[in-house]
Design an enzyme around this catalytic site. Structure first.
Site, PDB file in Angstrom:
ATOM      1  N   SER A  39      42.725  35.839  30.150  1.00  0.00           N
ATOM      2  CA  SER A  39      41.483  36.290  30.764  1.00  0.00           C
ATOM      3  C   SER A  39      40.298  36.092  29.821  1.00  0.00           C
ATOM      4  O   SER A  39      40.057  34.975  29.366  1.00  0.00           O
ATOM      5  CB  SER A  39      41.642  37.751  31.202  1.00  0.00           C
ATOM      6  OG  SER A  39      40.684  38.106  32.152  1.00  0.00           O
ATOM      7  N   ASP A 199      44.774  36.312  37.312  1.00  0.00           N
ATOM      8  CA  ASP A 199      44.606  36.735  35.923  1.00  0.00           C
ATOM      9  C   ASP A 199      45.926  36.730  35.148  1.00  0.00           C
ATOM     10  O   ASP A 199      46.909  37.347  35.560  1.00  0.00           O
ATOM     11  CB  ASP A 199      44.022  38.147  35.919  1.00  0.00           C
ATOM     12  CG  ASP A 199      43.460  38.562  34.581  1.00  0.00           C
ATOM     13  OD1 ASP A 199      44.119  38.335  33.549  1.00  0.00           O
ATOM     14  OD2 ASP A 199      42.348  39.119  34.562  1.00  0.00           O
TER      15      ASP A 199
END
Length: 333
Positions: A39, A199
């Site tokens: 991320s 993610d």
């Protein structure tokens, strides 16, 4: 110069703490042969792997226009627009701005595809596979097949050539916070079948062991990690403040599940003493995960906390002592 492989945790805007910590490490003489991230950590990791100096990293992050990160099209109607976007594309925001920003910054450094990030080391772990010879590893979660993907290592699972894949696109997949950003879809190189990515932090937000040596030889340098996420409680409203209020119970439950996935596994890692000893823990509580509208002074304060955390860590860090105490419990190449 001191060498260390580096692992950077995801955390949205809290990733500013990563920047402060990394800049302090660099200014204390550290260089990073290999970097991994999830991320927000993947953004900083990509710039480092591309060879950014401390000044170049600071300059790139200074050019990032945080209020533009939550991007989208069409009229803004509070609550209604967010709900419509979620239903239409499974995320409130498109994520195009951050991908374009990173592609531009990487191109400044001469990097477009993973072919530009090859890493050859004759003294590497003898158990390491040829596909692991890259300076960068980016985590993404494949929700189509229910698995973690480590880019560029795992592109062949989708019949794609590692060296031809865009670094910026891989990072864009890694930052796809569920509900907040639209997921990324990539197509199998042979069949064309789509795979949906979100993610990387859902399955591996702090992959501190990814560069650990496995062949029994003495490690030449450590893997250090930088963490910015707090411990639970989960389900804090700061995780998805862009969602319409009041939220339905299923949405609140999903928030809690996502937060637990991102944070809970990290806490399990940190219970292991030899992991905790090589992790720089930044107090990034001053800013929310998706608080992209935070004022500049608040953002600068989080960077400063990262710098402070790295200074404190280095004051007590002793590589030789760590090797003596933790041999076989988190050895790094």
């Amino acid at each position: 110069m001191e060498k260390a492989d580096l692992v950077l945790e995801g955390g949205g805007v809290k990733g500013l703490g990563l920047v402060g910590a990394v800049l302090r490490l660099m200014r204390e003489g550290y260089v990073f042969p290999r970097v991994a991230g999830s991320s927000a950590g993947a953004i900083v990791a990509a710039l480092l792997a591309a060879g950014a100096s401390a000044d170049q990293l600071a300059g790139a992050m200074g050019r990032l226009e945080y209020p533009r990160v939550p991007d989208g099209s069409g009229p803004r109607i509070p609550g209604v627009t967010a709900l419509y976007s979620m239903l239409r594309r499974s995320g409130v925001y498109e994520g195009d701005y951050i991908q374009d920003f990173l592609a531009t910054e990487l191109e400044r450094l001469g990097v477009r595809t993973f072919a530009d990030l090859r890493y050859d080391d004759e003294r590497a772990d003898s158990n390491a596979k040829p596909y692991q010879r890259y300076k960068l590893v980016v985590m993404a979660t494949d929700i189509t097949h229910g698995r973690l993907l480590r880019f560029p290592w795992d592109y062949p699972l989708l019949h794609l050539d590692r060296d031809k894949q865009s670094v910026a696109e891989a990072v864009r997949a890694s930052i796809s916070i569920p509900l907040f950003f639209e997921p990324v879809t990539i197509h199998d190189g042979d069949t064309g079948v789509p795979t949906t990515l979100v993610d990387g932090g859902i399955l591996s937000n702090f992959p501190i062991e990814i560069f650990d040596r496995t062949d029994g030889d003495d490690p030449r340098w450590p893997t250090l990690g930088v963490k910015v996420m707090p411990v639970l409680p989960v389900g804090s409203p700061e995780l998805f403040p862009g969602l319409p209020r009041p939220r339905l119970a299923p949405v609140r439950l999903l928030e809690q599940v996502i937060a637990t996935a991102i944070v809970g596994n990290d806490q399990t890692y940190l219970e292991r003493p030899c992991v905790r000893r090589r992790a720089i823990q930044v107090d990034a509580s001053a800013v929310g995960i998706v608080e992209f509208d935070a004022a500049a002074p608040k953002r600068e304060a989080v960077v400063a906390r990262g710098d402070e955390a790295a200074r404190t860590f280095l004051d007590d860090w002793d590589w030789k002592r760590f090797k003596r105490d933790c041999r076989g419990a988190g050895d790094d190449e």
